[in-house]
Structure formats: C-alpha cells, structure tokens
Design an enzyme around this catalytic site. Structure first.
Site, mmCIF file in Angstrom:
data_model
loop_
_atom_site.group_PDB
_atom_site.id
_atom_site.type_symbol
_atom_site.label_atom_id
_atom_site.label_comp_id
_atom_site.label_asym_id
_atom_site.label_seq_id
_atom_site.Cartn_x
_atom_site.Cartn_y
_atom_site.Cartn_z
ATOM 1 N N HIS A 1 44.045 -40.276 -82.727
ATOM 2 C CA HIS A 1 42.576 -39.779 -82.592
ATOM 3 C C HIS A 1 42.695 -38.407 -83.386
ATOM 4 O O HIS A 1 42.825 -37.288 -82.683
ATOM 5 C CB HIS A 1 42.212 -39.602 -81.259
ATOM 6 N N CYS B 1 41.036 -45.753 -83.583
ATOM 7 C CA CYS B 1 41.364 -46.557 -82.479
ATOM 8 C C CYS B 1 40.411 -47.696 -82.305
ATOM 9 O O CYS B 1 40.644 -48.798 -82.689
ATOM 10 C CB CYS B 1 41.301 -45.610 -81.252
ATOM 11 N N GLU C 1 40.246 -36.463 -84.327
ATOM 12 C CA GLU C 1 39.251 -35.590 -83.881
ATOM 13 C C GLU C 1 39.444 -34.985 -82.710
ATOM 14 O O GLU C 1 38.898 -33.884 -82.354
ATOM 15 C CB GLU C 1 37.873 -36.695 -83.473
#
Length: 235
Positions: free
Chosen positions: A196, A87, A198
């Site tokens: 994302h 991002c 994560e």
C-alpha cells in the site's frame, strides 16, 4: 493545469480516503468516483484502492471486476490512461483481465500486516518513473489473499518482457511465485501491487526509517510518477 486522479469506491473499500489524501499530498486533485457509475468525470488517471470489495465473496476482486464503472476503466486503460490497483485493486485488475495471473490465499493462510521491503524491478511505467530500477523501498503491506500466481510460461513472459514491477525483498510474506509483489501491462500504464503506497506518503504516518520513527514516504513516488506521466502526455 492540475492533474485529476480518480479514486473508485466500491462497497467494502477501506483505503479510498487514504488514496485520495496521498494524491493531494503528491500535488494532484483527487476525484471521488463511485462503482455504480459510468462516469469517470474527466480524470487523468485512476486508482483502484484497497479493501474488501463486496466482502471478497467468490474471489477477492471478482465481483468488483464486473462493477458498472469497470467498463469505463477498461476503455480508459486501453487508451493509455494510467491505472493503479492497490491490494484489492490489484485483485480487481487481474479479475478484469487488465493484468495477467491471479491472487490466492496467503501461503500461511493468515492475514498479514507488515512494513515490507520491495525492490523496484521496473522504473519505466507510468507509476514508477520517479524510482530507479533496483531501488529498494519500504511500504506497508496488509492482505489475506496476496499470493501472486501464474503459469510458468506466463511468469517467464513477465520476466522476459520486464513486466515485473516490484519484487519482495528480505522475506516473501504471502508465497507469491518468484517473489512478485507487483506487475505492469505491456504499455506500462496499468500497474498492480499488493503493498500500500498510500500509507507511506506523509512523515509521522509511514514506516520507520533509520532517520526517525514513522518517517518513511517511499509511497509518494507512485503518485508523483503518475502526475509526471499525465503532464508528459499532455505536453
């Protein structure tokens, strides 16, 4: 030997701790790094996390791309170190010219947050080897400046050389040209994407799946891929 993956914190980073946790869950050691340092602390790979570095002033990622530590990031990337920009980190990579193109305001001019379907277009990078080409994954997306742009000839080059790493599936959430969600450099060690990974590494906290609510862990493959790349390079 445990793989050590650095996560750089910039003023305005929001997802640095999440990236560190994802690295730990994947089986590596997370190493916190600071934007004002010139020391990469001997890490084997790097993550530039999401957030709003320096308040996204001028352009998202443009000031962070000039941070002191980016001198070391560029040098490490040139030597083949795996580098992932997530991002805002993707925005930094294009602003630092480690990846081509640019990111602009979403086509609908609004911040978006959704669990996003992606197609893996390349499984030959340091961050995607645990996927298969054509595989569909779901990871969260959240951005306001996520529209990927590049000149037509540059887009043709990315397509022709297999440098499109991920493409949006089902819906294009931000107006990115050719539905591009992430790209890689020619060597395959530097990857940037807007969604994302994560946030999709631990059951109970990821996207919903047909099996159960919040059970999606498709993002884990990014970090296990990087570990495999580091181990393979050291063998």
């Amino acid at each position: 030997m445990t793989t050590r993956i650095g996560v750089i914190t910039f003023p305005g980073s929001l997802d640095d701790r999440d990236a560190q946790r994802a690295i730990e869950i994947a089986g590596a050691t997370p190493v916190a790094l600071w934007h004002g340092s010139h020391d990469l602390d001997g890490v084997d790979a790097l993550v530039l996390p999401g957030g709003f570095s320096y308040g996204d002033y001028l352009r998202a990622g443009s000031i962070a791309a000039l941070a002191p530590i980016m001198v070391e990031v560029k040098a490490a990337a040139a030597k083949g170190m795996p580098v992932l920009g997530i991002c805002n980190g993707f925005q930094m990579l294009v602003e630092a010219h480690l990846l081509p193109g640019g990111l602009i305001r979403n086509a609908h001019q609004q911040f978006i947050r959704r669990d996003q379907r992606l197609v893996v277009e390349s499984a030959s990078t340091a961050w995607t080897s645990d996927f298969t080409t054509g595989q569909e994954i779901v990871i969260p997306l959240k951005n306001a400046d996520g529209g990927y742009i590049a000149a037509d000839d540059e887009l043709d080059r990315l397509e022709g050389e297999g440098l499109v790493a991920f493409r949006y599936a089902g819906v294009n959430p931000n107006g990115s040209l050719r539905d591009i969600a992430g790209i890689a450099n020619e060597r395959g060690n530097v990857v940037g994407l807007m969604p994302h990974p994560e946030h999709a590494v631990e059951e109970g906290f990821g996207p919903n799946t047909p099996a159960a609510m919040r059970s999606g862990i498709d993002g884990l493959g990014f970090f296990t891929s990087a570990i495999a790349a580091v181990v393979g390079a050291a063998a």
